[in-house]
Design an enzyme around this catalytic site. Structure first.
Site, mmCIF file in Angstrom:
data_model
loop_
_atom_site.group_PDB
_atom_site.id
_atom_site.type_symbol
_atom_site.label_atom_id
_atom_site.label_comp_id
_atom_site.label_asym_id
_atom_site.label_seq_id
_atom_site.Cartn_x
_atom_site.Cartn_y
_atom_site.Cartn_z
ATOM 1 C CE LYS A 173 14.434 -9.701 -12.111
ATOM 2 N NZ LYS A 173 15.451 -8.956 -12.681
ATOM 3 C CG ASN B 288 -1.923 -1.089 1.104
ATOM 4 O OD1 ASN B 288 -1.909 -1.879 0.343
ATOM 5 N ND2 ASN B 288 -2.713 -0.685 1.951
ATOM 6 C CB ILE C 282 -2.834 -6.599 12.581
ATOM 7 C CG1 ILE C 282 -1.968 -7.512 11.575
ATOM 8 C CG2 ILE C 282 -1.993 -6.792 13.932
ATOM 9 C CD1 ILE C 282 -0.794 -6.944 10.988
HETATM 10 O O1 C5P Z 1 -9.708 -2.566 6.622
HETATM 11 P P1 C5P Z 1 -8.805 -1.526 6.424
HETATM 12 O O2 C5P Z 1 -7.434 -1.738 5.823
HETATM 13 O O3 C5P Z 1 -9.414 -0.502 5.690
HETATM 14 O O4 C5P Z 1 -8.649 -1.071 8.068
HETATM 15 C C1 C5P Z 1 -7.585 -0.169 8.375
HETATM 16 C C2 C5P Z 1 -7.193 -0.301 9.734
HETATM 17 O O5 C5P Z 1 -7.034 -1.645 10.155
HETATM 18 C C3 C5P Z 1 -6.145 0.347 10.123
HETATM 19 O O6 C5P Z 1 -6.067 0.637 11.438
HETATM 20 C C4 C5P Z 1 -5.274 -0.602 9.753
HETATM 21 O O7 C5P Z 1 -3.584 -0.573 10.431
HETATM 22 C C5 C5P Z 1 -5.711 -1.909 10.225
HETATM 23 N N1 C5P Z 1 -5.484 -3.046 9.483
HETATM 24 C C6 C5P Z 1 -4.764 -4.138 10.135
HETATM 25 N N2 C5P Z 1 -4.726 -5.367 9.337
HETATM 26 C C7 C5P Z 1 -5.076 -5.628 8.106
HETATM 27 C C8 C5P Z 1 -5.646 -4.388 7.521
HETATM 28 C C9 C5P Z 1 -5.804 -3.475 8.153
HETATM 29 O O8 C5P Z 1 -4.309 -4.070 11.315
HETATM 30 N N3 C5P Z 1 -4.661 -6.823 7.460
#
Ligand code: C5P
Length: 397
Positions: free
Chosen positions: A286, A208, A306
């Site tokens: 690769k 991202n 998470i």
């Molecule tokens: O679902 P989304 O990615 O929009 O959610 C954003 C929130 O969820 C943020 O706080 C991000 O740190 C957390 N997040 C996470 N684990 C993921 C995806 C997002 O902790 N796999």
């Protein structure tokens, strides 16, 4: 500043002990009085004479030195200080502390003390990641001992990874934060930040967009209010703030493990832009174009959420703050996300390219709580962080 503060520094026997000489100087420059205790191992790495010269103090070395006992018993030695700093803390000294041993001057005074203790671990990466050391770390944290570092980096032994002693500036910042007596002193806050990188092959990854600027500013602001901060960061563009415990990771699954290892915490601020998917069929070598024009067929697997795990987990911090980067219907999406993720607050922002927020120095956020949506003005990321840290301090009281 550390004017008038009495710091007892226990120097353990590791190659990083040389950094403790500079640490003593920097603490004294800030006004602290430093009394050194050398373990027998430490004397192989730094000489008592150089430690005495830099600290302008007697160096305490042996539990059964009768002159020292007559002048100042080991119990007094530990209690007469405002902070005991164990730097470097070797795997061995951590194990002895966790087990409550008292088989030399250093461990005896650590067991006899009622003064706050902070350790600065430094050791080979395998020793640090060994389950025994990690178990001891959990015990020490549970005993209320502060932990600064270690950090990732090249080691004297030629290996690379976590285990390197935190830099002197970071240790000094952690000591400053300890004494600042802010509203978050004595609190442990976990912050995630930056993107995650999910490998496609050894040279390519998906990620991202995230500079890590807002997460870094939040970690610094929490530290400034006196919190002990564990900062779990993916590969960000900005350097982590000094004075926090940095755990550097690459992938979402590594971040998940680091977050679980850092718990328990009083609060968690999950600002990382975690990749939702990883490449399931990532290649160990690769990938090459074969000239046919055929693109590789990547398959994806969903990464662990998470934030949701932390919110639903047995070690749930008292306050869990998530983030929502949205490009439309920000408040509606973020309000739904708060419930879906099970967190207490969501810091929502509009990251459509026109806002210039992504990678920029400012942010305009809406704080979503159980009471509704609260729009904050457009502020620098530092100021947004400061306000959020203050809200967290209020939220925890
Ligand atoms: O679902 P989304 O990615 O929009 O959610 C954003 C929130 O969820 C943020 O706080 C991000 O740190 C957390 N997040 C996470 N684990 C993921 C995806 C997002 O902790 N796999």
């Amino acid at each position: 500043m550390l004017e008038g503060k009495k710091i007892l520094i226990v120097i353990g026997g590791g190659i990083a002990a040389f950094k403790s000489l500079d640490l003593i100087r920097r603490l004294r420059e800030r006004g602290a009085t430093v009394t050194p205790v050398l373990t027998s191992g430490a004397e192989h790495f730094v000489t008592p004479l150089s430690v005495a010269a830099l600290s302008a103090s007697k160096v305490y070395r042996d539990l059964f030195d009768l002159t020292d006992e007559a002048e100042m018993g080991h119990i007094e030695l530990s209690r007469a200080s405002d902070l005991i700093l164990v730097a470097p803390a070797t795997a061995n000294i951590m194990a002895r502390m966790a087990g409550g041993l008292a088989d030399d001057l250093a461990t005896t005074l650590l067991l006899a003390t009622d003064t706050p203790v902070m350790i600065v671990p430094a050791m080979n990466v395998r020793m640090w990641t060994h389950p025994a050391t990690q178990r001891n770390l959990t015990v020490l944290r549970g005993d209320g001992i502060g932990v600064v570092g270690p950090v990732d980096g090249a080691m004297a032994c030629g290996e690379f990874g976590p285990g390197r002693m935190a830099e002197v500036a970071d240790i000094v910042a952690a000591v400053d934060a300890h004494f600042s007596g802010g509203p978050l002193s004595g609190r442990h806050v976990l912050v995630t930040s930056g993107p995650t990188h999910e490998p496609i092959d050894p040279v390519r990854y998906i990620a991202n967009r995230s500079s890590g600027a807002q997460g870094t500013a939040i970690a610094g602001a929490l530290r400034d209010l006196g919190a002990r901060v564990t900062f779990v960061t993916g590969p960000a563009d900005v350097a982590p703030p000094p004075g926090v415990t940095v755990v550097a990771v690459q992938t979402a699954r590594q971040m998940q493990a680091a977050v679980q290892a850092a718990l328990p915490a009083d609060a968690a601020v999950m600002a990382a832009a975690v990749a939702d998917w990883r490449v399931e069929n990532a290649s160990d070598s690769k990938m090459k174009k074969d000239g046919s024009g055929a693109a590789p067929a990547l398959t994806f697997a969903e990464n662990p959420d998470i934030l949701r795990e932390v919110s639903d987990g047995p070690n749930r911090p008292g306050l869990v703050v998530g983030f929502a980067a949205e490009t439309d219907d920000v408040v509606a999406h973020a309000t739904a996300k708060r419930l879906r993720k099970g967190c207490d607050w969501i810091v929502a922002n509009d990251v459509s390219p026109a806002t210039g927020i992504m990678g920029g120095s400012e942010n305009a956020v809406t704080l979503i709580t159980a009471d509704g949506a609260e729009e904050w003005p457009r502020l620098t990321k530092q100021e947004t962080a400061r306000r959020l840290a203050e809200r967290i301090a209020k939220g925890l009281t």
